[in-house]
Write an enzyme that holds these catalytic residues in place. Sequence first.
Site, PDB file in Angstrom:
ATOM      1  N   GLU A  68       0.469   4.413   0.490  1.00 49.90           N
ATOM      2  CA  GLU A  68       0.376   5.367   1.597  1.00 49.90           C
ATOM      3  C   GLU A  68       0.955   4.760   2.870  1.00 49.90           C
ATOM      4  OE1 GLU A  68      -2.063   4.370  -0.351  1.00 49.90           O
ATOM      5  OE2 GLU A  68      -2.845   6.117  -1.410  1.00 49.90           O
ATOM      6  N   ASP A 116       7.110  -4.437  -0.129  1.00 48.37           N
ATOM      7  CA  ASP A 116       6.776  -3.065  -0.525  1.00 48.37           C
ATOM      8  C   ASP A 116       7.300  -2.062   0.486  1.00 48.37           C
ATOM      9  OD1 ASP A 116       4.940  -4.883  -1.937  1.00 48.37           O
ATOM     10  OD2 ASP A 116       4.083  -3.029  -2.707  1.00 48.37           O
ATOM     11  N   ARG A 174      -8.048  -6.520  -6.836  1.00 49.87           N
ATOM     12  CA  ARG A 174      -8.398  -5.587  -5.764  1.00 49.87           C
ATOM     13  C   ARG A 174      -9.783  -4.973  -5.906  1.00 49.87           C
ATOM     14  NH1 ARG A 174      -4.305  -0.466  -6.124  1.00 49.87           N
ATOM     15  NH2 ARG A 174      -5.751   0.244  -4.543  1.00 49.87           N
ATOM     16  N   ASN A 180       3.259   2.526   2.995  1.00 49.59           N
ATOM     17  CA  ASN A 180       4.708   2.464   2.819  1.00 49.59           C
ATOM     18  C   ASN A 180       5.387   3.775   3.213  1.00 49.59           C
ATOM     19  OD1 ASN A 180       4.516  -0.120   1.824  1.00 49.59           O
ATOM     20  ND2 ASN A 180       4.461   0.527  -0.326  1.00 49.59           N
ATOM     21  N   THR A 228       9.957  12.715 -10.910  1.00 49.20           N
ATOM     22  CA  THR A 228      10.899  11.672 -11.323  1.00 49.20           C
ATOM     23  C   THR A 228      10.781  11.493 -12.830  1.00 49.20           C
ATOM     24  OG1 THR A 228       9.229  10.000 -10.935  1.00 49.20           O
ATOM     25  CG2 THR A 228      10.745  10.447  -9.128  1.00 49.20           C
ATOM     26  N   TYR A 233      -0.164   8.219 -11.551  1.00 51.35           N
ATOM     27  CA  TYR A 233      -1.218   7.864 -12.510  1.00 51.35           C
ATOM     28  C   TYR A 233      -1.137   6.394 -12.949  1.00 51.35           C
ATOM     29  CZ  TYR A 233      -4.022   7.617 -16.682  1.00 51.35           C
ATOM     30  OH  TYR A 233      -4.948   7.236 -17.599  1.00 51.35           O
ATOM     31  N   GLY A 263       0.852  -1.201   0.000  1.00 52.19           N
ATOM     32  CA  GLY A 263       0.000   0.000   0.000  1.00 52.19           C
ATOM     33  C   GLY A 263       0.876   1.234   0.000  1.00 52.19           C
ATOM     34  N   GLY A 321       9.201   3.570  -5.377  1.00 49.00           N
ATOM     35  CA  GLY A 321       8.694   4.929  -5.573  1.00 49.00           C
ATOM     36  C   GLY A 321       8.167   5.518  -4.276  1.00 49.00           C
ATOM     37  N   ASP A 322       7.505   4.696  -3.487  1.00 48.08           N
ATOM     38  CA  ASP A 322       6.998   5.174  -2.201  1.00 48.08           C
ATOM     39  C   ASP A 322       8.149   5.555  -1.277  1.00 48.08           C
ATOM     40  OD1 ASP A 322       4.503   4.458  -3.257  1.00 48.08           O
ATOM     41  OD2 ASP A 322       4.645   2.455  -2.391  1.00 48.08           O
TER      42      ASP A 322
END
Lengths: 315, 315, 315, 315, 315, 315
Positions: free
Chosen positions: A38, A296, A108, A40, A229, A169, A36, A260-261
């Site tokens: 957020e 993650d 999901r 992370n 990025t 996105y 997840g 990325g997180d």
Amino acid sequence: MTSYDLTTLGEAQIRLTAHRGGRLATSNDLRLSPAGSEANVAGLLAQLGRKTAFASTLPTSDLGQRFANEYRGVGVDLSMCVPCEGRMALYFMEPGQAPLPAKVTYDRLHTAFREITPDLFDWDRLLDTRLLFVTGISAALTENTAGVITHAVSAAHERGVKVALDVNYRSLLWSPERARQVLEPLLAKTSILFCSRLDGVKVFDLIGDGPSINSTLRERYGLDHVVSTDSTAGVYYSGIEGQEVFQVEGVTVVDRPGAGDSFVGGTLHGYLDDSVREGINYGLRTSKFALTHHGDLTHVSPAELAIPTSTDIVR
Amino acid sequence: MTSYDLTTLGEAQIRLTAHRGGRLATSNDLRLSPAGSEANVAGLLAQLGRKTAFASTLPTSDLGQRFANEYRGVGVDLSMCVPCEGRMALYFMEPGQAPLPAKVTYDRLHTAFREITPDLFDWDRLLDTRLLFVTGISAALTENTAGVITHAVSAAHERGVKVALDVNYRSLLWSPERARQVLEPLLAKTSILFCSRLDGVKVFDLIGDGPSINSTLRERYGLDHVVSTDSTAGVYYSGIEGQEVFQVEGVTVVDRPGAGDSFVGGTLHGYLDDSVREGINYGLRTSKFALTHHGDLTHVSPAELAIPTSTDIVR
Amino acid sequence: MTSYDLTTLGEAQIRLTAHRGGRLATSNDLRLSPAGSEANVAGLLAQLGRKTAFASTLPTSDLGQRFANEYRGVGVDLSMCVPCEGRMALYFMEPGQAPLPAKVTYDRLHTAFREITPDLFDWDRLLDTRLLFVTGISAALTENTAGVITHAVSAAHERGVKVALDVNYRSLLWSPERARQVLEPLLAKTSILFCSRLDGVKVFDLIGDGPSINSTLRERYGLDHVVSTDSTAGVYYSGIEGQEVFQVEGVTVVDRPGAGDSFVGGTLHGYLDDSVREGINYGLRTSKFALTHHGDLTHVSPAELAIPTSTDIVR
Amino acid sequence: MTSYDLTTLGEAQIRLTAHRGGRLATSNDLRLSPAGSEANVAGLLAQLGRKTAFASTLPTSDLGQRFANEYRGVGVDLSMCVPCEGRMALYFMEPGQAPLPAKVTYDRLHTAFREITPDLFDWDRLLDTRLLFVTGISAALTENTAGVITHAVSAAHERGVKVALDVNYRSLLWSPERARQVLEPLLAKTSILFCSRLDGVKVFDLIGDGPSINSTLRERYGLDHVVSTDSTAGVYYSGIEGQEVFQVEGVTVVDRPGAGDSFVGGTLHGYLDDSVREGINYGLRTSKFALTHHGDLTHVSPAELAIPTSTDIVR
Amino acid sequence: MTSYDLTTLGEAQIRLTAHRGGRLATSNDLRLSPAGSEANVAGLLAQLGRKTAFASTLPTSDLGQRFANEYRGVGVDLSMCVPCEGRMALYFMEPGQAPLPAKVTYDRLHTAFREITPDLFDWDRLLDTRLLFVTGISAALTENTAGVITHAVSAAHERGVKVALDVNYRSLLWSPERARQVLEPLLAKTSILFCSRLDGVKVFDLIGDGPSINSTLRERYGLDHVVSTDSTAGVYYSGIEGQEVFQVEGVTVVDRPGAGDSFVGGTLHGYLDDSVREGINYGLRTSKFALTHHGDLTHVSPAELAIPTSTDIVR
Amino acid sequence: MTSYDLTTLGEAQIRLTAHRGGRLATSNDLRLSPAGSEANVAGLLAQLGRKTAFASTLPTSDLGQRFANEYRGVGVDLSMCVPCEGRMALYFMEPGQAPLPAKVTYDRLHTAFREITPDLFDWDRLLDTRLLFVTGISAALTENTAGVITHAVSAAHERGVKVALDVNYRSLLWSPERARQVLEPLLAKTSILFCSRLDGVKVFDLIGDGPSINSTLRERYGLDHVVSTDSTAGVYYSGIEGQEVFQVEGVTVVDRPGAGDSFVGGTLHGYLDDSVREGINYGLRTSKFALTHHGDLTHVSPAELAIPTSTDIVR
């Protein structure tokens, strides 16, 4: 003083991954790891000594418990997660090995999180924080989630809580037009925006090279900070700390999801100390560390933020 | 004729390692492997057909037994190990993955080996050998161990047993001054010295490039052979076989610990056949092989010493 | 219309492999995977939607069952396998890690397959197919197997079934002279020949660069298609589709065995659609995919044949 | 004084076992463990502090090395093993789980051991021992092995070396008539015989209950000691220490192979201290311990011989 | 209202365990799990919805972090743990399998916890709780730890915080006399005492059957509640809720350590709801659950406290 | 003659299971195994030499492929499975260990199978079989699936294809009333019914002991054969072969799911040979074998059907 340094809101997920050297179609064992974006970010900052909280709906199942153990274990406060019935959001992954690409299959749909409404959360408590972090992924899921993200940003803005937004996105979840329709109104209330060069092109119809897209975003929406990025080409910053292009180095990938997180988390660690540029350096480091181990959630200690990035043995 | 080709003396250890792709702070399983520089050298030479022995104190615990099984399994004679009470020296390791460095945490205090005295060993038996191998690591632990190493070198010298010494300076264990104070008196009794360029600088206050530090050591202390590694820059030799610089190639690392010991072992294999220069070539090969599989002890067969270092399948 | 697109005949094997980072001489666990060049080709084409069959003798043991489960699982018809007593052909493998080479040890003597005779198989059924695929490996084992392969090619030719032959010369199994003696008579009845540049030199006494050896084979034996791999130098084609040199890219190797069979399989996939040149492109892709996961049998889906060979995550 | 307490001679084997809860026909991983009845007995006694040696032919392969590491690791002297070409004797096992029986499939034909002749071994060295231990399994393999076992027993007898013989009849290897023909002449030269009640019935045509078969064997062949297991019914002893029936308790089985060898080893430990009856008590204990961990070789320490067989935690 | 329901204080440990079916002396992998009686009790109650805290010294190492992740993951507040230098207390375990007993080897000397003093902790915060739980194990380690435990009980008593004490006598750590000397003065300040029948005999010189030892303890020291386990014979209660003997059922053991702590935790769960007798029923259930999965910390959900103890599948 | 011996129709599933000794809430790895009652029955009969087919919708995902590999591997014809989009039905399992019960959590909503209609399948092909097997589980999912099952039974009856029906009532999926409403009309067209004593009570409102419920079902609906399991109390048969009560023995459970399907499969193996009573004996054996290894699909060979159920090693 607020109770938290950073509070975030998103969906709890579980990842099931084939072992490297295997294929999902022949696997007898899968690696399980909570996920997840957020969560992370909250988890990374908790390890760096910040007080963080993650709000969501959380299934009252063993998988929900598994998720909770992971993020609570590194210090994230989950007391604002609302227990719910139903299924946990899943995603399956085959790690791939060049030239066979990594493959992610989402499973999901039909989760309680997709039905959330603003009245589910106690906003006084949720916004008793220095910084609210939200992502486009959560806004993309359903009209309900878009409504809650919009409500959260507005409520934060009203209370003077800073807002960090990661566009992130995903074409599988919504169209560029819908993304822009939902996210653009949030920008005026956002302090720090993460928007990759490609997302700038796709969602905001921008053209030009990376730095110019980055600075255009900043100017058009009057943001304090914009961080973009651009794959291995670099990271662009423009904002109240000026402008800068940061170099990016490639590293061997053990496990990609969450990197990325970790970049966002490291950057926000700097933001909370009033230096996004230092934060981007943190983020570049933590995102590389993220690739070195499974899961993650990136595991990192404050001391490791300062590690010289050599491969010598530390004795 | 002596009973052994090489006899060595040092501390028995057990390594506990996180799996690659994991972190110690989240591990549920650790890889266990016996360790110890001196035992590694004896183990390598035993596999190459030499008669070798390792002397130490060995805890009468399951971990002591685990250590014994490993080195005895490849043919090292452990009959000179003295059973003792108390704990096994441990070290924990996170293998790392660039840019996250490997991390080693020692947990080797309070062991019986630190209290050894010369009367613990039967020197007639221990020195019934062609070559005694000792390291600075063992000398560094305590005054007691320094005393035993000093005694061993002197007694060997008196009996006409050749001595090989590996400086292997570790800043966590002693200061450069103390290292020099203990090791310098041993050099006159040493036939072959292993001292890296950096250890030459730190411990013996030498300056200059690698070859010159290497040859200075040889000249100053009148040694038969001096072998100096210099990370990826090369290996330097000076001695009664002349002078030479050996190139070093980088390889992918599966597991690093023990590679230096394999270099020493390979070199001493040549020494025992009266060619240190050939030995260094052996050592460069075995130290690269060491990196390809787990464990401090390198597994290699005599046939593999001659393997062309290609990656083609051998059928 | 025939019942099968491709039918093949060869020996069933089981591979036992040490884990990466380990050595056979210290292994406590081995990875088990079924193997066999001919079965691998049939298995690849079955996954790509072709009707394929594999004929052999198959021990009525658990290992025989293990083999059957693997290839039947991807859709290969094994109903022409003849149950037999006795042992399964085995091979042991140490994966190696540069500079330590991979090592393969065959344990495949004394199997029932070595005693096969043409009357063991129902040739009407076995040749109810568009294409018969055989290899030099099977012909090399014994006089019996050479006789059956010769019979199979002749019978196919008589019935108008196309023949694909992979020379796949193995010096451990037969001499170049014997290989030529057995294989050369088959060439006049073969439509598509796989013969590496090196095998052209060794078995057929050809000289010259890769493309010239490739085209000489074609001209000398009047074949429709000749495909010659040349390690990393490229792949050469000459035949009724003209001439071409295909580039080859190196990739990280997780597990090598079976990659050559995947190249053959991909190429024959094109052949069955009347384009060997397109097939070679398929083969280059499937042989690279083969290296990314464990096992002799490559797992691939029709969709993956068209994957752009980047390492980006597919979402 | 002799160099060894016990010397034995037999075939080296490797076992490959499916994991509990799996079936060979669907296994992707097999547990590898060295095996061999005679080596197991030598290995057990080595752990109990005896000087033991094992003689055999040993393939110069990685599997040969794997075997050597295991038994040398616990202290067995393998210097009398003769290096040989060719394959290692294998056996595959499915552990089973009631009511599905354990299943063992031998793959041990065509090994060099089957061709041994007496001139292969240095009998002066091999019989420089207090006790020679041989089994019917080795005698059963071929005429050659029967000849060597016969030679060994005779040569031992001539030199005054005591002989221990374990009948260990296997119907897959030879007929009862052939077994009796080979083994009966050895009995006059044997000091201690292991012959189960069932083997007494099958091989020696005895009738009656267990104790009577046991004592008949003793009387008919004039042995010092006869020890007869009888599944869960008990163990019978008759000999110069009198007569006794020992009770046997059932225990949970983790891994069965080697338990019988551990019984023999424990009994011979007593024999070497001049008390077979005490030895049988040792053997009953070690054979139960054998069932608690994987592998044909039982791991046990001298201290554990005296363990009260409760399940309480030892702290 | 207090901030916590239960606060406890003890040493953090890490357990390293051989896999079932293996022996430490031959293990290549060990299972790692955090441990500590006091932390286990806090962890169980946290899962049952109680607010709990654990105070200790915690090494600033990866192993310290590993410990923190485990207990924080289930909701224990570790903010009162004081970071320290030095080594983590370890213990090694061989699980055993009847008749081979489980074996535990402590390696917990020389830790910072052994040097604790009362001034290390903020007692106002530590005692802002309904119940303080301490054990004889912690008191047994050193004079320092005995001093801190004594201080903690006294300070709790002064503030009106209830005290729970588990005698948990360990003969390896102290003598019965010393245990009595330290623990007896604490009893007047204790509300609920856990003291097994055997510890009553050894430490408090009591004689008689289990119930009488249990009630004698209660009467002699004027405690509110005394709970005495007696192996499989039962659990005895005497106190302000009367007297009772609880039956105990045996179950298959997957992993034993921590089961006693789970009994204590379940009992205190009842105590906090004013029913120790109901608590003992909880404890009997949680201690059985503890045996079904690996690790010292028992994982259980509030719903599972009410599970009928059948083995039927719950769907 | 028909193309198949048995054809069945149901949903494809994947099971994800925590390892024994672990809990889902703390798992990092899950065992993956394909599942589905109808596929299990087809898979068992395929191994026993029957020609079987399984019809369903099958997601075109890696998990769909994983399912196909498993059942096709043992010989089930899957060519009547219709590729579909969307998610694979999942279920999560914690194996439990007494007294902690096994726990199954379904995650099988929102699959394409729930939307099936009769026109999806080619009934001429699907019913080109001797026996159609269907279950109440499939009928229970949705109105659509109930419609397809009803259609299948009617169409089979019209064509003279025998029908086997397993009630397999699941209270989570439908009410007893709804189950009776859907299933009762099928009974007149059914040849052999599987209905446990409990399902007879719940779904068909029967009262009485097991044998009487069993015979009442037979009489009331005029079935050829009725087979009723009754947990450990026994299995009851009444039908054209008379009446019988079969004893059931308990065995140690390694993995429970699929055991009931193996009982059905074994029984139908007898049915196809015109002896249901012999079939029940087969089923009792295969259902016990099912418990000895992991996975819903039982692996068994024809030879093992005749195994004496002892635990002796087969050599």
